[in-house]
Design a protein around this motif. Structure first.
Motif, PDB file in Angstrom:
ATOM      1  N   PRO A  52       0.381  -1.374  -0.318  1.00  0.00           N
ATOM      2  CA  PRO A  52      -0.246  -0.342   0.257  1.00  0.00           C
ATOM      3  C   PRO A  52       0.898   1.002   0.145  1.00  0.00           C
ATOM      4  O   PRO A  52       0.853   2.364  -0.510  1.00  0.00           O
ATOM      5  N   THR A  53       1.991   0.725   0.711  1.00  0.00           N
ATOM      6  CA  THR A  53       2.758   2.464   1.383  1.00  0.00           C
ATOM      7  C   THR A  53       3.633   2.792  -0.426  1.00  0.00           C
ATOM      8  O   THR A  53       3.636   4.134  -1.813  1.00  0.00           O
ATOM      9  N   THR A  54       3.830   1.720  -1.278  1.00  0.00           N
ATOM     10  CA  THR A  54       4.092   2.095  -2.612  1.00  0.00           C
ATOM     11  C   THR A  54       3.968   2.935  -3.305  1.00  0.00           C
ATOM     12  O   THR A  54       4.015   3.351  -5.008  1.00  0.00           O
ATOM     13  N   THR A  55       2.644   1.512  -3.713  1.00  0.00           N
ATOM     14  CA  THR A  55       1.191   2.277  -4.458  1.00  0.00           C
ATOM     15  C   THR A  55       1.259   3.444  -4.593  1.00  0.00           C
ATOM     16  O   THR A  55       0.900   4.250  -5.572  1.00  0.00           O
ATOM     17  N   GLY A  56       0.655   3.877  -3.382  1.00  0.00           N
ATOM     18  CA  GLY A  56       0.053   5.094  -2.332  1.00  0.00           C
ATOM     19  C   GLY A  56       1.362   6.013  -3.780  1.00  0.00           C
ATOM     20  O   GLY A  56       1.395   7.273  -4.295  1.00  0.00           O
ATOM     21  N   ALA A  57       2.582   5.985  -3.097  1.00  0.00           N
ATOM     22  CA  ALA A  57       3.842   6.993  -3.682  1.00  0.00           C
ATOM     23  C   ALA A  57       3.273   7.032  -5.139  1.00  0.00           C
ATOM     24  O   ALA A  57       4.294   8.131  -5.725  1.00  0.00           O
ATOM     25  N   ARG A  59       1.063   6.025  -7.360  1.00  0.00           N
ATOM     26  CA  ARG A  59       0.030   6.184  -8.171  1.00  0.00           C
ATOM     27  C   ARG A  59      -0.226   7.945  -7.975  1.00  0.00           C
ATOM     28  O   ARG A  59      -1.062   8.078  -7.997  1.00  0.00           O
ATOM     29  N   LEU A  60      -0.861   7.717  -6.647  1.00  0.00           N
ATOM     30  CA  LEU A  60      -0.890   8.942  -6.311  1.00  0.00           C
ATOM     31  C   LEU A  60      -0.470  10.368  -5.738  1.00  0.00           C
ATOM     32  O   LEU A  60       0.680  10.183  -6.149  1.00  0.00           O
ATOM     33  N   ALA A  64      -2.294  13.362  -1.923  1.00  0.00           N
ATOM     34  CA  ALA A  64      -2.736  12.865  -0.878  1.00  0.00           C
ATOM     35  C   ALA A  64      -1.971  11.548  -0.246  1.00  0.00           C
ATOM     36  O   ALA A  64      -1.753  10.649  -0.004  1.00  0.00           O
ATOM     37  N   HIS A  65      -0.321  11.839  -1.035  1.00  0.00           N
ATOM     38  CA  HIS A  65       1.035  10.722  -0.072  1.00  0.00           C
ATOM     39  C   HIS A  65       0.897  10.782   1.879  1.00  0.00           C
ATOM     40  O   HIS A  65       1.147  12.092   2.211  1.00  0.00           O
ATOM     41  N   ASP A  66       0.339   9.806   2.437  1.00  0.00           N
ATOM     42  CA  ASP A  66       1.261  10.009   4.152  1.00  0.00           C
ATOM     43  C   ASP A  66       2.651   9.996   4.707  1.00  0.00           C
ATOM     44  O   ASP A  66       2.808  10.260   3.207  1.00  0.00           O
ATOM     45  N   MET A  69       4.739   7.107   2.284  1.00  0.00           N
ATOM     46  CA  MET A  69       4.463   7.499   1.181  1.00  0.00           C
ATOM     47  C   MET A  69       5.223   8.653   0.583  1.00  0.00           C
ATOM     48  O   MET A  69       6.202   8.548  -0.275  1.00  0.00           O
TER      49      MET A  69
END
Length: 198
Positions: A52-57, A59-60, A64-66, A69
Motif C-alpha cells: 500500500p505504501t509504494t503503490t500510493g507513492a 500512483r497518488l 494525498a501521500h501520507d 508514502m
C-alpha cells in the motif's frame, strides 16, 4: 544516447539472458560510443513487491501521500525516471515457470503509472511512453511460441509495453537452452547474430 540495461536472472554466471543482454548493450555502445549506460540488476538487488505504501507513492498525487508514502516516493519514482530517461532499454528476461521472474514483474509495476505512462479516456487506454526502443533478451529452457500454450513470458512483455505506448519491442530469443550444451551454444550464437542486425 542513454541506455537502460535491466537484468533479472538469478542464475549468475550461468545465465544466458545476462550474456545476451550484455551483447545487446555492447552492440549499441559500439554504434554509439558516447552512450551512457545505467545498469539495474534485479536478480541480485530485487525491488520489493508493491504494497500500500509504494503503490500510493507511485500512483497518488503528492497531496494525498501520507508520511510513509512521502518517504518512499523518491526511490520509487527513481525507477520510473530511469526508464523515462532512456532512449534504449535492454532487458534480460528469462522464462521462469512459464512467465517472467517475479522481480522483473516488480520492476514493470513501477512503470505502469496512470497519467504518466498511460491514460484512459472514453476511447480506451492510450500509451504515453512511446518513442523508446525496447530490446528484450528472451531465454527459454524449452521452445515456446509467443502466445501459445504455457507461454506467459514474451506475450506479457509485448502486451505491457504495447499498453504504455511501445508497440514494437524487439525480442532476441535464445531458446532450447535446456536441451544440452550444443543446443545452448547454438541458440546463443543465433541470438548474437540477430543482435548484429539491429
Amino acid at each position: 544516447m542513454k541506455i537502460l540495461h535491466i537484468d533479472s536472472a538469478t542464475t549468475g554466471a550461468n545465465s544466458v539472458s545476462r550474456e545476451v543482454s550484455a551483447a545487446a548493450v555492447a552492440h549499441f555502445k559500439e554504434k554509439n560510443p558516447g552512450a551512457e549506460v545505467v545498469y539495474r540488476d534485479l536478480g541480485t538487488e530485487p525491488l520489493a513487491h508493491l504494497n500500500p505504501t509504494t503503490t500510493g507513492a507511485i500512483r497518488l498525487p503528492a497531496e494525498a501521500h501520507d508520511e510513509n508514502m512521502k518517504a518512499a516516493f523518491a526511490a520509487e519514482r527513481a525507477v520510473l525516471d530511469e526508464f523515462l530517461g532512456a532512449d534504449v532499454i535492454v532487458i534480460g528476461a528469462p522464462m521462469y515457470n512459464f512467465t517472467i521472474p517475479s522481480q522483473l514483474k516488480a520492476w514493470l509495476d513501477r512503470l505502469g503509472v496512470p497519467g504518466v505512462t498511460f491514460s484512459y479516456s472514453e476511447a480506451g487506454p492510450e500509451g504515453l511512453a512511446g518513442g523508446r526502443k525496447v530490446v528484450i533478451a528472451s531465454t527459454q529452457g524449452g521452445e515456446y511460441e509467443m502466445g501459445g500454450a504455457m507461454e506467459h513470458q514474451e506475450q506479457l512483455l509485448k502486451d505491457f509495453f504495447g499498453f504504455i505506448g511501445i508497440t514494437d519491442p524487439i525480442f532476441i530469443r535464445a531458446n532450447k537452452i535446456g536441451y544440452g550444451p550444443e543446443a545452448r551454444e547454438a541458440s546463443i550464437a543465433d541470438a548474437k547474430a540477430e543482435i548484429a542486425k539491429l
